[in-house]
Write an enzyme that holds these catalytic residues in place. Sequence first.
Site, short mmCIF file in Angstrom:
data_model
loop_
_atom_site.label_atom_id
_atom_site.label_comp_id
_atom_site.label_asym_id
_atom_site.label_seq_id
_atom_site.Cartn_x
_atom_site.Cartn_y
_atom_site.Cartn_z
N LYS A 282 40.28 45.08 33.53
CA LYS A 282 39.00 45.78 33.53
C LYS A 282 38.79 46.48 32.19
CE LYS A 282 36.56 49.69 35.73
NZ LYS A 282 36.52 50.62 36.86
N ASP A 287 32.47 54.50 31.43
CA ASP A 287 31.89 54.40 32.77
C ASP A 287 31.14 55.69 33.11
OD1 ASP A 287 31.21 53.84 35.35
OD2 ASP A 287 33.26 53.94 36.16
N LYS A 294 27.75 59.43 37.55
CA LYS A 294 28.87 60.31 37.90
C LYS A 294 28.51 61.75 37.57
CE LYS A 294 32.76 57.17 36.91
NZ LYS A 294 33.30 57.15 38.29
N ASP A 305 38.45 53.80 30.92
CA ASP A 305 38.17 52.82 31.99
C ASP A 305 38.36 51.36 31.52
OD1 ASP A 305 37.65 52.58 34.69
OD2 ASP A 305 35.48 52.47 34.46
N ASP A 364 28.27 52.50 40.38
CA ASP A 364 29.53 53.07 39.91
C ASP A 364 30.73 52.25 40.38
OD1 ASP A 364 31.15 54.80 38.55
OD2 ASP A 364 31.04 56.43 40.04
N GLU A 366 31.52 49.40 39.51
CA GLU A 366 31.23 48.34 38.53
C GLU A 366 32.46 47.51 38.16
OE1 GLU A 366 32.07 51.31 37.72
OE2 GLU A 366 33.53 50.89 36.15
N ARG A 368 34.85 46.21 39.91
CA ARG A 368 35.07 45.03 40.74
C ARG A 368 34.08 43.91 40.40
NH1 ARG A 368 34.39 48.58 46.08
NH2 ARG A 368 35.29 50.08 44.64
N1 BES Z 1 36.37 53.93 36.88
C1 BES Z 1 36.17 54.40 38.19
C2 BES Z 1 37.47 54.73 38.92
C3 BES Z 1 38.28 55.87 38.35
C4 BES Z 1 38.11 57.15 38.85
C5 BES Z 1 39.23 55.65 37.39
C6 BES Z 1 38.87 58.19 38.35
C7 BES Z 1 40.00 56.70 36.88
C8 BES Z 1 39.81 57.97 37.37
C9 BES Z 1 35.43 53.34 39.02
O1 BES Z 1 34.56 52.54 38.33
C10 BES Z 1 34.63 54.06 40.05
O2 BES Z 1 33.75 54.77 39.66
N2 BES Z 1 34.94 53.83 41.32
C11 BES Z 1 34.23 54.45 42.38
C12 BES Z 1 34.05 53.43 43.47
C13 BES Z 1 33.19 53.90 44.60
C14 BES Z 1 31.75 54.07 44.12
C15 BES Z 1 33.26 52.90 45.71
C16 BES Z 1 35.06 55.62 42.89
O3 BES Z 1 36.29 55.49 42.95
O4 BES Z 1 34.49 56.67 43.17
ZN ZN Z 2 34.97 52.25 36.34
MN MN Z 3 32.63 53.39 38.14
#
Ligand code: BES
Ligand code: ZN
Ligand code: MN
Length: 523
Positions: A282, A287, A294, A305, A364, A366, A368
């Site tokens: 990834k 992000d 966020k 990220d 968010d 993204e 996946r």
């Molecule tokens: N990049 C984030 C995940 C992340 C969070 C990495 C904290 C490192 C530290 C990812 O893209 C994300 O935002 N995931 C969301 C998914 C949700 C919307 C289903 C999350 O984990 O809140």
């Molecule tokens: Zn992310």
């Molecule tokens: Mn995200």
Amino acid sequence: MQILPNNHTELRTVLVVKNTEVKLSAVAGDLKKSPSDALVVGVGQGADGPVLLENPLTAKSAEALAESLAALGLTGAADQAHRLPGLPEAGAAVLVLAGVGKVSPGTRIPDEALRRAAGSAVRQLAGVSTVTLALPTPDVAAVAAVAEGAAMGAYSFTEHRSTKDGLKDPVKAVRILTDLAADKALKPVLERASLIGKAVKATRSLVNQPPSHLYPETFADAAKELAKGLPVKVTVWDEKRLEKDGFGGILGVGKGSSRQPRLVKVEYAPAKATAKIALVGKGITFDTGGISLKPHLGMGEMKSDMAGAAVVLNTVLALAELGLPVKATAWLCIAENMPSGSAQRPADVMTIFGGKTVEVLNTDAEGRLVMADGIVAASQEYPDAIIDVATLTGAQLIALGDRTAGVMGADSVTGAIKAAADRAGELVWPMPLPEELRPSLDSQVADIANIGERHGGMMTAAVFLREFVGKDRNGEQIPWAHIDIAGPSFNTGSPYGYTHKQGTGSTVRTLVTYVEDLLAKTA
Ligand code: BES
Ligand code: ZN
Ligand code: MN
């Protein structure tokens, strides 16, 4: 770092990943014949207080030191590094007492304890030029651990500083004092440690780069730059080619940014290869969450990220440097996730490479989406196994904490990854993919939605990715594993062991060790 203006208002930058390589060597015998600036001796945490570990000092000095450990306030706990004036026999101006953690008589100190002790001492000795490590090395594996720790401890990221005031250079040369110095097995061991250190530190430096400088185009350039001189082919899909080939996941996520996305394929394919693996990473260079924005608090951490892409890139480069007989391909799925008038909206439907459709209910989620493109592309080449690495979910941190990566997928692959991580000294824990999670991803309009059950969200994300893993020539799903490194890739706390603040380089060692194990089995 060279900054070239272009005809846009933005600056186009060319990233050069600077490597702080440390010179590693093994020495034996009289310390006065190979003087250094600091001599490091280990202190263990014994059942009845601190113990001075095996060392090259005279019996008299050692006895005196051993007696003053407690009075010096030392317990032998990890990360202690106490400086004293050098002794006449030390061949160094400074003597450093370094904690290695719990020890018990007659028991070998675990490799990871040695790795951390060496790394911590070298890290804390920044500003000192040459260091001799006199830690217990009963066998070649122990020397390897000390060497790896030292290589990873010597690191700094200073390229965006305008002045060197108050900054200390990493240690330049490390001598490992060991009775095994003359052992022929040591040369490849030190070479491997140095290459591992290089790969880990290149990964950290990419992660540490600010998003002003590291964005899809410059990340792709950096991949080419790092691969220079190695038997590795780098292919870059720009936005036009992504469009033409139908990489809807990467394009959809990248739509909101003025910086166009990229897919980078990094191939190492030696003629003598006995195994074939694909790695998918990834590479979200920043992000923001997109339209599903966020909260601002801590958003800066989202420069990390792209850690998964940095890991798989540097793993393939390390495999090439080591000359291992494996065909290894890394797929770097790179985009910047921004909110704007051109950004994708919640409820948009995109078509992933290969034709499956996804309803994007949360922009968010993204990672996946870009990973789906990469996993489908990787599958089309029929590798023996696919491993994807991603800072995929905040749920990873909730489930396993800051330092332990989650691994999910086919038992054959996850088991081998866990075993490799244990040997490499990295924390990885297998998690299940419960069947009930799949229906939570059902969409009213597309093949699948990009969000589902929130409880166990790390596993929900993995269940989503599994949908995109292709079949082998016999129609069976290609053995696949997903590693979520959201926590372990970026250290927001204090430094410890060989781990510095910010980018950690986590998972490179596990993947290199996984391949070494795989080759040992196929040989
Ligand atoms: N990049 C984030 C995940 C992340 C969070 C990495 C904290 C490192 C530290 C990812 O893209 C994300 O935002 N995931 C969301 C998914 C949700 C919307 C289903 C999350 O984990 O809140
Ligand atoms: Zn992310
Ligand atoms: Mn995200």
